[in-house]
Design an enzyme around this catalytic site. Structure first.
Site, mmCIF file in Angstrom:
data_model
loop_
_atom_site.group_PDB
_atom_site.id
_atom_site.type_symbol
_atom_site.label_atom_id
_atom_site.label_comp_id
_atom_site.label_asym_id
_atom_site.label_seq_id
_atom_site.Cartn_x
_atom_site.Cartn_y
_atom_site.Cartn_z
ATOM 1 N N HIS A 196 5.753 -0.761 -2.714
ATOM 2 C CA HIS A 196 5.391 0.556 -3.740
ATOM 3 C C HIS A 196 5.371 1.516 -3.146
ATOM 4 O O HIS A 196 5.049 2.781 -4.252
ATOM 5 C CB HIS A 196 3.871 -0.121 -4.253
ATOM 6 C CG HIS A 196 3.776 -1.608 -4.698
ATOM 7 N ND1 HIS A 196 2.576 -1.948 -5.124
ATOM 8 C CD2 HIS A 196 4.678 -1.994 -4.843
ATOM 9 C CE1 HIS A 196 2.888 -2.851 -5.344
ATOM 10 N NE2 HIS A 196 4.150 -3.210 -5.349
ATOM 11 N N GLY A 236 -5.193 -9.284 3.391
ATOM 12 C CA GLY A 236 -6.328 -8.140 2.309
ATOM 13 C C GLY A 236 -4.885 -7.844 1.115
ATOM 14 O O GLY A 236 -5.202 -6.777 0.773
ATOM 15 N N ASN A 271 -8.027 -12.960 4.975
ATOM 16 C CA ASN A 271 -8.897 -12.139 3.502
ATOM 17 C C ASN A 271 -9.783 -12.291 3.846
ATOM 18 O O ASN A 271 -10.474 -13.409 4.780
ATOM 19 C CB ASN A 271 -8.129 -12.741 3.041
ATOM 20 C CG ASN A 271 -8.259 -11.797 1.566
ATOM 21 O OD1 ASN A 271 -10.092 -11.575 0.779
ATOM 22 N ND2 ASN A 271 -7.278 -10.854 1.009
ATOM 23 N N ASN A 310 0.880 -1.222 0.555
ATOM 24 C CA ASN A 310 0.030 0.410 0.548
ATOM 25 C C ASN A 310 0.593 1.407 0.035
ATOM 26 O O ASN A 310 1.811 0.950 0.560
ATOM 27 C CB ASN A 310 -0.727 0.069 1.646
ATOM 28 C CG ASN A 310 -2.215 -1.447 0.878
ATOM 29 O OD1 ASN A 310 -1.965 -1.921 0.005
ATOM 30 N ND2 ASN A 310 -2.356 -1.596 2.158
HETATM 31 P P1 OAD Z 1 -6.432 -6.506 -4.398
HETATM 32 O O1 OAD Z 1 -7.249 -5.111 -4.792
HETATM 33 O O2 OAD Z 1 -6.057 -6.985 -5.609
HETATM 34 O O3 OAD Z 1 -6.426 -7.247 -3.489
HETATM 35 C C1 OAD Z 1 -7.547 -7.121 -2.243
HETATM 36 C C2 OAD Z 1 -7.569 -8.256 -0.948
HETATM 37 O O4 OAD Z 1 -7.869 -7.733 -0.033
HETATM 38 C C3 OAD Z 1 -8.848 -8.738 -2.188
HETATM 39 O O5 OAD Z 1 -8.260 -10.668 -1.963
HETATM 40 C C4 OAD Z 1 -9.756 -8.720 -0.891
HETATM 41 O O6 OAD Z 1 -10.135 -10.528 -0.815
HETATM 42 C C5 OAD Z 1 -9.183 -9.083 0.421
HETATM 43 N N1 OAD Z 1 -9.824 -7.751 1.035
HETATM 44 C C6 OAD Z 1 -11.053 -6.935 1.249
HETATM 45 N N2 OAD Z 1 -11.498 -5.312 2.333
HETATM 46 C C7 OAD Z 1 -10.394 -7.068 2.531
HETATM 47 C C8 OAD Z 1 -11.123 -6.516 4.019
HETATM 48 N N3 OAD Z 1 -11.318 -6.016 4.832
HETATM 49 N N4 OAD Z 1 -10.704 -7.204 5.092
HETATM 50 C C9 OAD Z 1 -9.524 -8.746 4.468
HETATM 51 N N5 OAD Z 1 -9.292 -8.598 3.643
HETATM 52 C C10 OAD Z 1 -9.973 -7.910 2.714
HETATM 53 O O7 OAD Z 1 -5.390 -5.676 -3.704
HETATM 54 P P2 OAD Z 1 -3.111 -5.885 -3.215
HETATM 55 O O8 OAD Z 1 -3.239 -7.375 -3.225
HETATM 56 O O9 OAD Z 1 -2.741 -5.250 -3.110
HETATM 57 O O10 OAD Z 1 -0.732 -2.816 -7.109
HETATM 58 O O11 OAD Z 1 -2.584 -4.884 -5.206
HETATM 59 C C11 OAD Z 1 -1.794 -5.568 -4.953
HETATM 60 C C12 OAD Z 1 -1.238 -4.586 -5.812
HETATM 61 O O12 OAD Z 1 -1.971 -3.949 -6.880
HETATM 62 C C13 OAD Z 1 -1.229 -2.909 -5.557
HETATM 63 O O13 OAD Z 1 -0.252 -2.343 -4.532
HETATM 64 C C14 OAD Z 1 -1.335 -2.042 -6.840
HETATM 65 C C15 OAD Z 1 -2.227 -2.997 -7.306
HETATM 66 O O14 OAD Z 1 -2.456 -2.898 -8.695
HETATM 67 C C16 OAD Z 1 -0.046 -1.008 -8.085
HETATM 68 O O15 OAD Z 1 -0.007 -0.393 -8.743
HETATM 69 C C17 OAD Z 1 1.970 -1.081 -8.723
#
Ligand code: OAD
Length: 252
Positions: free
Chosen positions: A126, A193, A219, A109
């Site tokens: 990031h 998450g 998650n 994040n």
């Molecule tokens: P994602 O949007 O891909 O995934 C978010 C995850 O959080 C999902 O698996 C959801 O199920 C989970 N989730 C949502 N709400 C939640 C909650 N309240 N408690 C627990 N889990 C929850 O986001 P990232 O994995 O962070 O990179 O994505 C990785 C990267 O992709 C980011 O850093 C960004 C993005 O494109 C760049 O911009 C370079």
């Protein structure tokens, strides 16, 4: 291998016991940890990449062509950053660090909320939206004090860019090396998450596992099938429950 899918009291107790017994835990967090602070995730329903094409709004190639697109996506957060505060998940992770259980938070994040919550050892792989610099002269600006304009310009006339890693950019080598080393030497990885699909961050839980760490996923849906323990619950509910369970041990 132990796999758990039921968010029972027994599961929380087992996970808490593991954290106390093993210690040396590293948390790898993603957008889900900040969802309860009102910050949209990327890939869940209604997520940012449903509305915006990441290659158009968040790639270095697109930024070079038209930086105002990235600024239109991120500028509001930068100006109104006070509206976004750490939630119970960030706070619980900071508490786990104070207890000596979490050694480090590696986050994908860019919102800076782990540090705001009091976590001291944070690797922002990031980058951080609140650090802004001039692409021409390197002058640094600290958000929310960003010059007006779309895109904002430096006093020297150069274009300003937040210190974040865009698609098509490499992660800073020293930062990622530290994240790798930390992941390879932990005994537990808390995966919180994240969809765990964006590389190179997505390789870190595998690195931890290869080095015999246990993986605890928190998650709202299962994203990392190789986890040893899965708590399918909101991070802002699950992490404080784990802290409570750990606190109960000291009263037993
Ligand atoms: P994602 O949007 O891909 O995934 C978010 C995850 O959080 C999902 O698996 C959801 O199920 C989970 N989730 C949502 N709400 C939640 C909650 N309240 N408690 C627990 N889990 C929850 O986001 P990232 O994995 O962070 O990179 O994505 C990785 C990267 O992709 C980011 O850093 C960004 C993005 O494109 C760049 O911009 C370079």
């Amino acid at each position: 291998m132990v796999k758990r899918n039921v968010e029972s009291e027994a599961l929380y107790r087992e996970v808490a016991r593991l954290l106390v017994d093993r210690g040396n835990c590293v948390a790898l967090t993603g957008a889900g940890v900040s969802a309860e602070s009102g910050i949209p995730t990327f890939r869940t329903q209604g997520g940012l990449w449903e509305k915006y094409d990441p290659m158009e709004f968040a790639s270095i190639e697109a930024f070079r062509k038209d930086p105002s697109k990235y600024w239109s996506l991120r500028g509001e957060f930068i100006k109104d950053s006070d509206l976004y505060q750490p939630n119970n998940a960030h706070i619980a992770l900071a508490e786990l660090e104070q207890m000596g259980i979490v050694r480090c938070v590696i986050t994908q994040n860019i919102d800076g909320l782990h540090k705001k919550a009091g976590s001291k050892n944070v690797i922002e792989i990031h980058g951080n939206l609140m650090e802004i610099y001039c692409l021409a002269c390197g002058k640094e600006y600290k958000a929310p004090y960003v010059p007006e304009g779309m895109p904002p310009h430096c006093l020297c006339g150069g274009i300003l860019k937040p210190n974040t890693v865009l698609f098509g950019e490499e992660l800073p080598v020293d930062v990622f090396m530290k994240a790798k080393e930390t992941s390879a030497t932990c005994r537990i990885m808390l995966l919180v998450g994240t969809s765990a699909i964006v590389h190179p961050a997505a390789s870190l839980p595998y690195l931890a596992k290869e080095n015999r760490a246990k993986i605890i996923e928190i998650n709202i849906e299962k994203a990392f099938p190789e986890a040893d323990y899965s708590i399918m619950e909101k991070a802002g509910t699950a992490l404080p429950k784990i802290v409570d369970e750990i606190n109960k041990f000291s009263h037993e």
